[in-house]
Write a protein that holds these residues in place. Structure first.
Motif, PDB file in Angstrom:
ATOM      1  N   UNK A 122      32.258  13.740   7.319  1.00  0.00           N
ATOM      2  CA  UNK A 122      33.340  14.719   7.338  1.00  0.00           C
ATOM      3  C   UNK A 122      33.446  15.417   5.984  1.00  0.00           C
TER       4      UNK A 122
ATOM      5  N   UNK B 196      37.876   9.111  13.097  1.00  0.00           N
ATOM      6  CA  UNK B 196      37.654  10.171  12.106  1.00  0.00           C
ATOM      7  C   UNK B 196      38.245  11.497  12.563  1.00  0.00           C
ATOM      8  N   UNK B 197      37.991  11.857  13.786  1.00  0.00           N
ATOM      9  CA  UNK B 197      38.485  13.151  14.255  1.00  0.00           C
ATOM     10  C   UNK B 197      40.010  13.129  14.423  1.00  0.00           C
TER      11      UNK B 197
ATOM     12  N   UNK C  36      41.454  13.782  11.044  1.00  0.00           N
ATOM     13  CA  UNK C  36      41.352  15.196  10.683  1.00  0.00           C
ATOM     14  C   UNK C  36      42.347  16.044  11.470  1.00  0.00           C
TER      15      UNK C  36
ATOM     16  N   UNK D 201      37.429  20.983  13.067  1.00  0.00           N
ATOM     17  CA  UNK D 201      37.267  19.576  12.690  1.00  0.00           C
ATOM     18  C   UNK D 201      35.861  19.049  13.021  1.00  0.00           C
TER      19      UNK D 201
END
Lengths: 708, 708
Positions: free
Chosen positions: A658, B71-72, B75, B400
């Motif tokens: 990321x 992770x997403x 974000x 993202x």
């Protein structure tokens, strides 16, 4: 002699037409007198043979002063076309006496004397027409187009003197005596010299730009100094007094010469003063070269030397007498001038000195013109000073003559003061400040002083390192594109944040990566002590100079090789009072000494993306702050391998797939010991590269409060 | 088999809670099915041994899909903390199959299977909680945080398929059959293939960002093409049909392989399709590797190859038949799909194709699912296309997930279409566009087409050359600091000047130093023909691409290594209509061909201070203009030795002792043949270097009219 040679005019008054008539007379008298000087040349060949290798032949100087008027009149808008572009290109630029080992290899196809005379006549008509027909108002000021008229005439008078020096250096075959240029015929044994006590006192030098008399750029501004009491030789050093040094083998003895002097002496093969002519037929073996003749040595006239010879004499004299003998500084010369209470040459009476061509076309005995207890405080020959020329505070170049003085601010051109028998107009004024390379000859000698006060020379050089100048302008210069001064804005932002979130202490602040120091001074409006630290010693020097002298000077690139000249002052930024609370240190933010601790505020503006190990800095910074103290960071996060290895970047890459910004990195590194209390907010800055090209960047600012 | 595996949801409707329930089911069913796939592994060691050297072992993929959600979600702001930073760092980034000669040297200290299973359980709870508790509205759009929920699930489904490929590549010892993953048991001899006529027609590809079904970035935008009539093989190429190529020595014969194919073949020592297993005990000497077993070769199933093998087969087939055999383009595949009139997999019935896990955990015979006159237009195995993946017009990266597709726009990743037996959710939709390196294996084979129409591949690559991108943005991108677009402003200034002072002609204009061409397009609003010339072929290519395709794409540095992705279109600048009147040429302004003459207007913006011989250009330019034509010059006069030798500068230095600007030089050079009719006037421009750093410059503009 002639009727009295006109003085430089007062440029104020109520009667424009009377002033116009005075200027017309001033011009023609000057132009005439200059042409009369060339009547000393015996033949056309004399115009083309160089008197000295380092300068053009006299034909150039014959044309040059006329062309100078035309060039400056074009720049000032007083005329709109050239007379003769070919000649004017040839006569535009003299050969500066930049170094005795610069040889002039240029080849010129010079015009005939008759052609140049015809050109001068055309120029005279044009200049006359400008003076007669151009409207002007009184006073005539520095920025008025008509100022160029005075500039042209005073420039003529400088060349009247410097061309007379070249003629004096020309072979005898090329010169002939002339009734208008007759030397003094008095001479005798040299008087014994002695020392006169000069009491200490304050000198205040410099002029206001509104002063209604023409001046060259270097005379303006302000300089103030306390001069300690000293002794000065009553007389200028005479040929007789100097002979003892020559006879003692002073020219052969390297002990008396500094490195520069010894190098010149070897190059020039010098064994006596340049105008002394060894002659076995003369009573004492020596003659003296005047303008157009050699005469038996007048031992009571002032000796003429360059600065290096004068210094060597002083060292020998010190050794002989056990006294601290040296040349006077410019401040000491002025103190001495003030002490004897001399005015300038009167408009309506002859000079009470061998000055302004009022008496002879040569020197005269050193005991002829008494000024108080001294003799020849002005006039006879110029007097070398220990001081390299430098700009007074507030110095500015003139818009149409930006290289009159600025190239000589190099610590290699020493001041001469007092004028000689042929110094007229501006040259004769005690405020005038001429300077030449120390090996160069003029009608110049010296007076020595005896004092234990060491010489401290003012900084004269303009900062020309592109990066240092760029940052000096960034910190102290003009705003561009309406963007407020960045270091000032950052300091204010830090002070405001400190008042909202800080620990209440105002004892110590640190400006890390201070560059040329503006934010340090700004923080010192509030903090009792501000330490400015930068990795670059060159940058720090600007801050130190600003703190110590209150001013800095630098050039900026404008377009191509063209530069502009700038002076910036703490007082005009309202920071004079801050200077005493600021200290600058060279240091490495990634490896800072432990003494740099105990701060209430740390500002690090545009620092972290130029560090080789930003994480090391960030890890250590909390310990340098008092509890509750603030860390203010600003950075455009412009990571470059050139400054920071890729492995040391703290953000600006993909991490675990990321995007990981520098702000993410800061949060991760600082999060344990700090609370983010303000930001991120973008603060713009502009760095000027040339007149038209700038860097325009946004710095991201965050404010972090150290946890208790 | 299981109950029907849920389809990718419609994201619109009126009942949020019902949609929430559907999403919850969609998530758990997907997460379950993914875990079920790993039950095919026979032992823990199977998780740690790499099935192929170019990718991580399966333990990574077991953890990866869970971490991806986390992770997403971080974000998107759906959660605010990690579950296990150590594992999540390890599971973040897969090894891309970038090249068969990139070896992965990383060493990992992988966690145990039990640890990963525990981590997945924690992640499931978090994801479940997000879906249950986060407020959302319908429709769920591309920019909504909740989009990340779909992103996570569809990402799982991609890995369901790619992990199944890895399992199929694992040694037999590491796998075991599983009741939930049973293959088709039908097979027989291969049917004879034949050609079906597909009529020509227009295809319109791409989706709107408002379409209420989840999609990956590469599906959005618009692409339109006219497809000529062609023939397509009725069936996918079967193992039986491919065997003729193998038996004919096709793998050994380099004539059938392109350079890339031959290099791969040498590296891989390939002599048959990768899932074919030579086995002397088998009836025909061959078996086929399925997920967890090897079976006697099903000759009527589709062959599975990489793109390079498929191309080699087509070349061989061409040679055998004398027909122009090749793989279909993406446009041809879509034409064919449209021709047979297929819809996507229904929500409430099994797929009419071997797709979406609705039938088997393997391929099936190529004559099982008829679609119009063809078979397997979708499903069974993916079908390689000739077309490298590329962005449709209007493509944008997802905020993202900016590197889902963009790294594959490199002309080295070819599209596969139609889906396989294990393609589910988004993968099963006919609009989905997956692409792999041409040497890579998936459950993929091919259908061939016969056509004389040559393949023209769209330009896919993002311009990443820093200088070219910088200029593309300068010409076609966003304004910074409120400064208007410079090439546009210069063109408008030139057009305005032409109307005031020009010769009235609007036939031909020249944009010299056109760089990436914006001003050329702008001038073509008025002029019938505009020639853009630049020294840089790289710059010219941007203009040519813009003229030919109406769009350009490039990346810009943001911070450190982070970049942003940009597409700029002529039509959105109102310039689509201009494109046909613009021609771009590479050329040297100092040495321009004679054909570049007869112009009514010449614009040279930011050119002269980058020429090696600006005077040569200026001396020759009048002859290129029609009488009365205008020359518009703009330059910041930033003379640099790097571009222009000092001796070639036309100003920006002291000449004959006075400052001589470039404008002085222009007047001297152009004065004979031109009249200065406008300027100088300063026009600002800004060039973006990073998100925060810019060059901000003033260009001095002068307008010169050619004398008659």
């Amino acid at each position: 002699m002639h009727t009295r040679f006109p003085r430089t005019p007062v440029l104020a008054g109520n009667d424009v037409e009377a002033k116009r008539a005075e200027l017309l007379h001033y011009f023609h008298a000057t132009f005439d007198r200059y042409e009369s000087l060339f009547e000393l040349l015996s033949c056309d060949e004399a115009y083309y043979r160089k008197p000295i290798t380092l300068r053009h032949p006299l034909i150039f100087y014959f044309g040059h002063t006329a062309t100078f008027f035309i060039n400056k009149f074009l720049l000032a808008g007083l005329i709109d076309k050239r007379i003769d572009p070919r000649l004017e290109s040839m006569f535009a630029v003299g050969v500066d006496e930049m170094s005795w080992d610069d040889l002039d290899d240029a080849r010129y196809d010079w015009p005939t004397v008759a052609e140049v005379r015809a050109y001068r006549n055309k120029a005279r008509v044009v200049i006359d027409g400008v003076i007669r027909n151009t409207p002007f108002a009184l006073p005539i000021g520095w920025n008025d187009p008509f100022w160029a008229v005075l500039m042209g005439i005073e420039h003529d008078r400088i060349h009247l003197e410097t061309s007379s020096v070249l003629i004096r250096q020309h072979a005898l075959a090329y010169v002939r005596p002339h009734p208008d240029w007759q030397p003094c015929r008095d001479s005798g044994p040299a008087p014994a010299n002695s020392l006169v006590d000069i009491p200490g006192g304050r000198v205040l030098l410099g002029r206001a730009f509104t002063d209604p008399v023409y001046g060259w750029d270097n005379e303006y501004g302000r300089h103030q100094a306390e001069v300690s009491a000293f002794q000065a030789s009553r007389h200028l050093v005479s040929n007789g007094e100097f002979r003892a040094f020559v006879d003692a083998g002073g020219y052969a003895d390297d002990r008396y010469w500094d490195e520069e002097g010894a190098a010149w002496k070897r190059f020039a093969q010098a064994s006596h003063p340049t105008f002394w002519v060894p002659d076995a037929t003369a009573p004492d073996g020596w003659k003296l070269r005047l303008l157009a003749e050699e005469v038996p040595m007048p031992w009571d006239w002032p000796v003429e030397t360059n600065c290096l010879e004068a210094r060597a004499f002083c060292r020998w004299k010190s050794a002989e007498t056990g006294l601290p003998v040296r040349l006077p500084t410019e401040d000491e010369w002025n103190r001495l001038h003030e002490h004897v209470g001399l005015g300038d040459v009167p408009h309506d009476a002859p000079a009470a000195a061998n000055l302004h061509l009022d008496h002879w076309a040569s020197s005269c005995p050193v005991n002829r013109f008494a000024h108080g207890e001294l003799f020849d405080v002005v006039g006879n020959v110029w007097q070398w000073c220990e001081t390299p020329t430098y700009p007074f505070d507030g110095f500015a170049v003139h818009p149409i003559y930006d290289d009159f003085t600025s190239p000589t601010f190099d610590e290699r051109h020493n001041l001469i003061k007092g004028g000689s028998w042929i110094s007229t107009g501006n040259e004769s004024r005690h405020v005038s400040r001429y300077a030449f390379r120390r090996h160069f000859f003029q009608h110049a000698g010296f007076r020595y002083v005896v004092t234990h006060t060491p010489v401290t020379n003012p900084v004269s050089a303009y900062e020309t390192d592109a990066m240092v100048s760029q940052y000096a302008e960034f910190h102290y210069g003009d705003a561009a594109f309406g963007v407020p001064n960045f270091p000032q804005a950052m300091a204010q932002l830090a002070i405001d944040a400190h008042r909202r979130h800080g620990n209440g202490g105002e004892a110590r602040a640190l400006d890390l990566g201070c560059a040329t120091g503006r934010a340090s001074f700004e923080l010192a409006r509030v903090f009792a002590k501000v330490i400015g630290i930068d990795f670059s010693a060159r940058f720090i020097q600007v801050g130190i100079r600003m703190a110590e002298t209150g001013a800095i000077r630098y050039t900026l690139p404008e377009e191509g090789e063209l530069v502009s000249y700038h002076e910036r002052r703490l007082d005009s930024l309202g920071l004079a009072e801050s200077a005493g609370r600021v200290e600058f240190w060279q240091g490495d933010a990634c490896n800072l000494k432990d003494i740099f601790s105990g701060f209430d505020l740390i500002l690090a503006a545009n620092l972290i993306d130029r560090l080789y190990a930003p994480r090391r800095f960030l890890d250590a910074v909390a310990a340098r702050l008092n509890p509750g103290g603030l860390l203010v960071l600003a950075s455009p996060y412009t990571w470059l391998e050139e400054f920071t290895k890729r492995s040391e970047w703290i953000g600006g890459f993909k991490k675990d797939g990321e995007s990981y910004t520098t702000l993410d990195g800061l949060k991760d590194i600082l999060g344990d010991r700090f609370t983010l209390v303000e930001g991120p907010v973008a603060v713009p800055f502009v760095i000027r590269e040339t007149r038209r090209k700038h860097q325009h960047t946004l710095s991201e600012v965050t404010v972090w409060k150290r946890k208790p």
